[in-house]
Enzyme design. Structure first.
Site, PDB file in Angstrom:
ATOM      1  N   CYS A 192       0.847  -1.199   0.000  1.00  0.00           N
ATOM      2  CA  CYS A 192       0.000   0.000   0.000  1.00  0.00           C
ATOM      3  C   CYS A 192       0.885   1.252   0.000  1.00  0.00           C
ATOM      4  CB  CYS A 192      -0.937   0.014   1.203  1.00  0.00           C
ATOM      5  SG  CYS A 192      -2.042   1.445   1.181  1.00  0.00           S
ATOM      6  N   CYS A 244      -0.168   4.122   2.446  1.00  0.00           N
ATOM      7  CA  CYS A 244       0.111   3.810   3.844  1.00  0.00           C
ATOM      8  C   CYS A 244       1.611   3.847   4.131  1.00  0.00           C
ATOM      9  CB  CYS A 244      -0.485   2.455   4.218  1.00  0.00           C
ATOM     10  SG  CYS A 244      -2.302   2.454   4.212  1.00  0.00           S
TER      11      CYS A 244
END
Length: 174
Positions: free
Chosen positions: A134, A137
């Site tokens: 991700c 993130c």
């Protein structure tokens, strides 16, 4: 009871580099023992290999004077990132502004109940986010840990651990 040494021995010759790296990344480096083992435990949860998870937890229990909070935070970080990484990776991949304005509505109360410390928890989340792929993130957690006083070397070492733990899980399954 599994150990890292047993896991290393179970890796086939085609995974020799992973065997060597698994030993190297869990010794020394720029991370404190709590950071190192928190990252390793969370990444073992994220890698979803039961034997590897058991071995890493056993080693953490031997290496740390007070392993329980580290293991519990690692477990929480792996679970939270399992949820958040899917959600935020979707928002990033879809690339539509309309999804970016929607409230996620995902509970993350555990963030307010960190047992170790907030910056170390964020470092663990960063490592799991790297495994889960991700981008949003990883960038968000990297910013928080750097602003929290950790160095790029510490971030680098955490992601190296994540990479090798993930490789070990793949090696054990192949």
């Amino acid at each position: 009871m599994a150990s890292i040494e047993v896991i290393r021995g179970e890796l086939a010759d085609s995974h020799k580099d992973t065997r060597l790296n698994l030993q190297a990344v869990l010794e020394g480096g720029s991370l404190t023992p709590e950071q190192r083992w928190g990252v390793a435990v969370a990444c073992a949860f994220a890698a979803r290999n039961e034997r590897l998870k058991e071995a890493v937890i056993n080693e953490a229990k031997k290496a740390l004077a007070n392993p329980d909070p580290v293991i519990e935070d690692a477990r929480a970080a792996a679970s939270l990132m399992g949820m958040n990484n899917v959600y935020y990776r979707f928002r990033h991949m879809i690339g539509k502004e309309s999804y970016s304005t929607k409230r996620p509505g995902l509970r993350m109360n555990r963030l307010a109940q960190v047992l170790t410390n907030k910056v170390d928890f964020e470092l663990v989340c960063l490592a799991v986010s790297a495994i889960n792929g991700c981008e949003m993130c990883v960038q968000s957690h990297e910013k928080v840990v750097i602003e929290g006083g950790l160095s790029e070397d510490q971030v680098h070492d955490a992601v190296r651990i994540a990479a090798v733990i993930h490789a070990a899980a793949v090696g054990l399954e192949s």
